[in-house]
Design a protein around this motif. Structure first.
Motif, PDB file in Angstrom:
ATOM      1  N   SER A   1      23.465 -13.731  10.137  1.00  0.00           N
ATOM      2  CA  SER A   1      24.195 -13.057   9.021  1.00  0.00           C
ATOM      3  C   SER A   1      23.021 -13.063   7.975  1.00  0.00           C
ATOM      4  CB  SER A   1      25.177 -13.943   8.365  1.00  0.00           C
ATOM      5  OG  SER A   1      24.833 -15.414   8.283  1.00  0.00           O
TER       6      SER A   1
ATOM      7  N   GLN B   1      27.702 -16.625  13.906  1.00  0.00           N
ATOM      8  CA  GLN B   1      27.985 -15.552  12.868  1.00  0.00           C
ATOM      9  C   GLN B   1      27.081 -15.896  12.037  1.00  0.00           C
ATOM     10  OE1 GLN B   1      32.053 -17.016  11.915  1.00  0.00           O
ATOM     11  NE2 GLN B   1      32.528 -15.336  13.752  1.00  0.00           N
ATOM     12  N   GLU B   2      26.375 -17.188  11.302  1.00  0.00           N
ATOM     13  CA  GLU B   2      25.723 -17.926  10.503  1.00  0.00           C
ATOM     14  C   GLU B   2      24.477 -16.826  10.102  1.00  0.00           C
ATOM     15  OE1 GLU B   2      23.646 -21.726   7.834  1.00  0.00           O
ATOM     16  OE2 GLU B   2      25.421 -21.430  10.018  1.00  0.00           O
TER      17      GLU B   2
END
Length: 329
Positions: A313, A309-310
């Motif tokens: 992003s 997820q990081e």
């Protein structure tokens, strides 16, 4: 504890990992026989012949002979033990270190040096298991085979996760809740890189079809790139980073540029290809700094360096094994 070794090469190869256990390595010199040491570290069979020469100069022990490393022949430590058992000159211990502060020691359970070494490792927060020398040899023989099978399973599982649009990271973590399986499926020191190479090449070809890529960074140890076909990299500006202070490999691709700084390697890059993170700092890098250095932030990661997820992003596109199925669509 201080142990003599045959050459500076042994110090460079094993000094850090053994130093973390409180074992200092010192190159034995014929003109420094008065230097105090507890015994010898043997890392390959030829060391044993030189050990006999040194013993003639030094006289009797009792010495610790610590047999360590993956280059040691099977059952050699046991042979040394039988050779010196009658004279009492040496206590031979076969040693292996694992991740997560674990050590395996093969030898006499009640031996003087065995008891000393167990206490020494405990002082450095390492838990020891004592067994026979042949058991240590068998563990070291089978461990890479098991890790390779485990990695192959998860790579195939990743293909299934891709088809279903689910996360391999989450599935592998869930499976690892069963202690018989455990966490951490990637095998960074793999002997067979064919699965990883095929996956990387497939994903790289896909992104080259979809995005205008001119500068590509290959991040990982050189042995991985030696086994990869280079035709898909033709006419591209290829930068390679294998880690700081690494020697230039004997076999090198013409036209590729080797960097000793990751900042210089990734500068103005369009695509970052991470094959292996062993011996590098990539998992510790702040992602904004990495993104700002690149011209386009497309990343293919076979080492699962970043939380998905990081990474999604920050990067324009991030592809890891079994994650983000249609990233190039």
């Amino acid at each position: 504890m201080r142990l003599w070794v045959i050459s500076e090469e042994v110090v460079n190869r094993f000094g850090n990992e053994l130093g973390a256990c409180g074992i200092e390595l010192s190159v034995y010199q014929t003109d420094s026989s008065d230097e105090v040491a507890d015994g010898f570290l043997l890392t390959k069979e030829t060391d044993g012949k030189l050990l006999q020469e040194r013993m003639q100069q030094l006289g009797t022990g009792p010495w610790l002979t610590l047999v360590y490393g993956s280059d040691v022949p099977y059952d050699w430590a046991n042979t040394l033990h039988a050779q010196y058992e009658q004279t009492g000159e040496h206590e031979v211990i076969r040693m292996a270190l694992f991740t997560h502060e674990r050590a395996l020691l093969g030898g006499e359970p009640n031996g003087r040096w065995m008891r000393f070494l167990c206490k020494q490792l405990a002082r450095y927060s390492l838990v020891s298991m004592v067994c026979g020398m042949r058991e240590v040899d068998e563990v070291l023989r089978q461990l890479p085979r098991y890790l390779a099978w485990k990695e192959q399973f998860y790579i195939k599982l990743g293909a299934s996760c891709d088809e279903k649009g689910i996360s391999l990271l989450q599935v592998s973590r869930a499976l690892g809740m069963d202690k018989r399986i455990g966490q951490g499926w990637l095998y960074p020191s793999r002997q067979d890189s064919s699965f990883i190479v095929r996956w990387l090449e497939k994903e790289c070809r896909l992104v080259l079809q979809k995005v205008n890529i001119q500068r590509i960074v290959l991040w990982g140890e050189d042995w991985l790139w030696e086994h990869m076909s280079s035709d898909w990299l033709a006419e591209k500006d290829v930068a390679v980073y294998t880690g700081e202070d690494k020697p230039i490999p004997n076999k090198w691709m013409m036209g590729w540029t080797l960097y000793d700084s990751w900042q210089d390697a990734v500068k103005d890059a369009d695509l970052l290809v991470i094959g292996n993170a062993a011996g590098t700092t990539i998992a510790e890098l702040p992602l904004p700094e990495l993104v700002n250095a690149m011209r386009q932030s497309y990343v293919i990661d076979a080492a699962a360096c970043f939380p998905v997820q990081e990474a999604q992003s920050y990067f324009q596109a991030y592809r890891a094994i079994g994650e983000n199925t249609n990233v190039w669509e």
